[in-house]
Design an enzyme around this catalytic site. Structure first.
Site, PDB file in Angstrom:
ATOM      1  N   LYS A   1       0.838  -1.218   0.000  1.00 61.56           N
ATOM      2  CA  LYS A   1       0.000   0.000   0.000  1.00 61.56           C
ATOM      3  C   LYS A   1       0.872   1.267   0.000  1.00 61.56           C
ATOM      4  CE  LYS A   1      -2.068  -2.042   3.387  1.00 61.56           C
ATOM      5  NZ  LYS A   1      -2.903  -2.631   4.421  1.00 61.56           N
TER       6      LYS A   1
ATOM      7  N   ASP B   1      -5.216  -7.335   9.883  1.00 57.70           N
ATOM      8  CA  ASP B   1      -6.580  -6.774   9.955  1.00 57.70           C
ATOM      9  C   ASP B   1      -7.659  -7.781   9.556  1.00 57.70           C
ATOM     10  OD1 ASP B   1      -5.619  -6.659   7.346  1.00 57.70           O
ATOM     11  OD2 ASP B   1      -6.440  -4.681   6.889  1.00 57.70           O
TER      12      ASP B   1
HETATM   13  C1  BGC Z   1      -1.545  -6.302   3.212  1.00 57.73           C
HETATM   14  C2  BGC Z   1      -2.384  -7.244   4.063  1.00 57.73           C
HETATM   15  C3  BGC Z   1      -3.627  -6.527   4.540  1.00 57.73           C
HETATM   16  C4  BGC Z   1      -4.385  -5.935   3.356  1.00 57.73           C
HETATM   17  C5  BGC Z   1      -5.641  -5.192   3.780  1.00 57.73           C
HETATM   18  C6  BGC Z   1      -2.394  -5.687   2.108  1.00 57.73           C
HETATM   19  O1  BGC Z   1      -1.651  -4.724   1.412  1.00 57.73           O
HETATM   20  O2  BGC Z   1      -0.455  -6.983   2.631  1.00 57.73           O
HETATM   21  O3  BGC Z   1      -1.638  -7.717   5.151  1.00 57.73           O
HETATM   22  O4  BGC Z   1      -4.439  -7.442   5.218  1.00 57.73           O
HETATM   23  O5  BGC Z   1      -3.536  -5.038   2.667  1.00 57.73           O
HETATM   24  O6  BGC Z   1      -5.358  -4.151   4.645  1.00 57.73           O
END
Ligand code: BGC
Length: 348
Positions: free
Chosen positions: A177, A213
């Site tokens: 992200k 999460d």
């Molecule tokens: C992460 C996950 C997370 C998901 C939703 C992804 O970019 O790698 O660990 O659960 O985003 O937040």
């Protein structure tokens, strides 16, 4: 004769309802049932690779054991603090769990405060990011009049892929992200948090657990519905977890019972498994992201990228003269100008 046909064909094109042109353009990107079935079979094959000891190290869908072995059964009660880091907002929470479930009037009560995190912190050094987290926690205790003298149990929801060997130990595999704070990859995230809490000082906090999460979501819903065995997030990023039979989880010893597996399905496609479904727009989003080649599926569907995907499609259609009389504005040319919030507002 042929000429007449051709002219009337072109004439009919000129008269065509503009929405039809849009439909025709988008048609090529629509997935049909047989394609969805094919994608789901590919996903299942990737899940198997992630679960098996021989192939897990290189698997794109990592299938990480979480060391969470059961979902709530209604006997839980108590009060604890929680941190939620990794979505679009960083939150500190106080959580109260009452005994009993669903109709038995148990349940979870939460009070929360959002603390903004700057781009500089997300892209800076990890210790500074964690200092901010821990100072926000201290502020929350003050604001909510929670004693600084007493010891408080704390759970940490950290929404990035971590290899967990215990409930309170997890090595960060990679950032995703909008975060890429330096110095944490390969390190224990719980330890980093404990060190930051020590640096801040003046609090007695016991970090008991770190969960993804998806896992936190599954557990929270588990208080309303005892049969909730899946947690799924489609937010800034995307991911899912589920309760798996332990005998299928090669990386954890023992065959009895179940364990929650964090699939990290955002990485589906990182090994090329989705190459024939990737559009030029997906490629563009990936190439200009902070982690090219990673989280391919996440970039095709989740909130951080959907607005940009829409911008790229609209831009292409405008350049082809199918929208806005072919007039491309500066805004439309600018990366990030259309956000998922805009798309949601248009849909509404
Ligand atoms: C992460 C996950 C997370 C998901 C939703 C992804 O970019 O790698 O660990 O659960 O985003 O937040």
């Amino acid at each position: 004769m042929l000429a007449v046909h051709l002219i009337s064909f072109f004439f009919s094109k000129l008269q065509e309802d503009p929405t039809k042109k849009v439909d025709r353009f988008l048609h090529a990107m629509r997935l049909h049932d047989d394609q969805l079935i094919d994608i789901s079979a590919r996903f299942q094959a990737e899940m198997k690779k992630g679960l098996s000891a021989e192939s897990s190290a290189a698997a794109a869908v990592k299938m990480l054991p979480t060391h969470v072995r059961s979902t709530p059964d209604g006997s839980e009660k108590g009060q604890f603090l929680a941190l939620d880091l990794g979505g679009s907002k960083f939150k500190v929470l106080q959580v109260k769990v009452r005994e009993g479930m669903g109709v038995r009037k148990g349940g979870v009560e939460m009070e929360e405060k959002i603390y903004p995190i700057s781009k500089e912190l997300l892209n800076g050094r990890a210790p500074e990011l964690f200092d901010h987290v821990s100072e926000s926690l201290k502020d929350f205790l003050r604001v909510k009049n929670i004693s600084l003298e007493k010891k408080h149990p704390l759970a940490f929801t950290f929404s990035f892929p971590c290899e967990q060997t215990r409930l309170d130990k997890g090595l960060l595999l990679s950032w995703s992200k909008n975060c890429r704070a330096r110095g944490l990859q390969g390190k224990d995230v719980v330890q980093a948090l404990r060190e930051a809490i020590d640096r801040t000082g003046g609090m007695d906090i016991e970090v008991l657990a770190m969960v993804n999460d998806t896992v936190a979501t599954m557990m929270t819903c588990g208080f309303d519905d005892q049969y909730c065995d899946v947690g799924l997030i489609i937010g800034t990023g995307t991911n899912a977890c589920y309760m798996e039979e332990l005998r299928h989880v090669d990386l954890v010893e023992g065959d009895e019972g179940r364990m929650c597996v964090n699939t990290e399905w955002g990485g589906f496609g990182d090994n090329g498994a989705l190459n024939d479904y990737i559009t030029e727009f997906d490629q563009d989003v990936d190439a200009t992201s902070i982690n090219p080649g990673k989280q391919i599926f996440e970039k095709m569907v989740s909130g951080m990228y959907l607005g940009e995907l829409v911008r790229l499609v609209v831009l292409k259609m405008t350049k082809l003269g199918q929208l806005f009389d072919g007039l491309v504005s500066d805004a439309l040319m600018t990366k990030g100008k259309i956000t998922t919030a805009h798309v949601a507002a248009m849909e509404e």
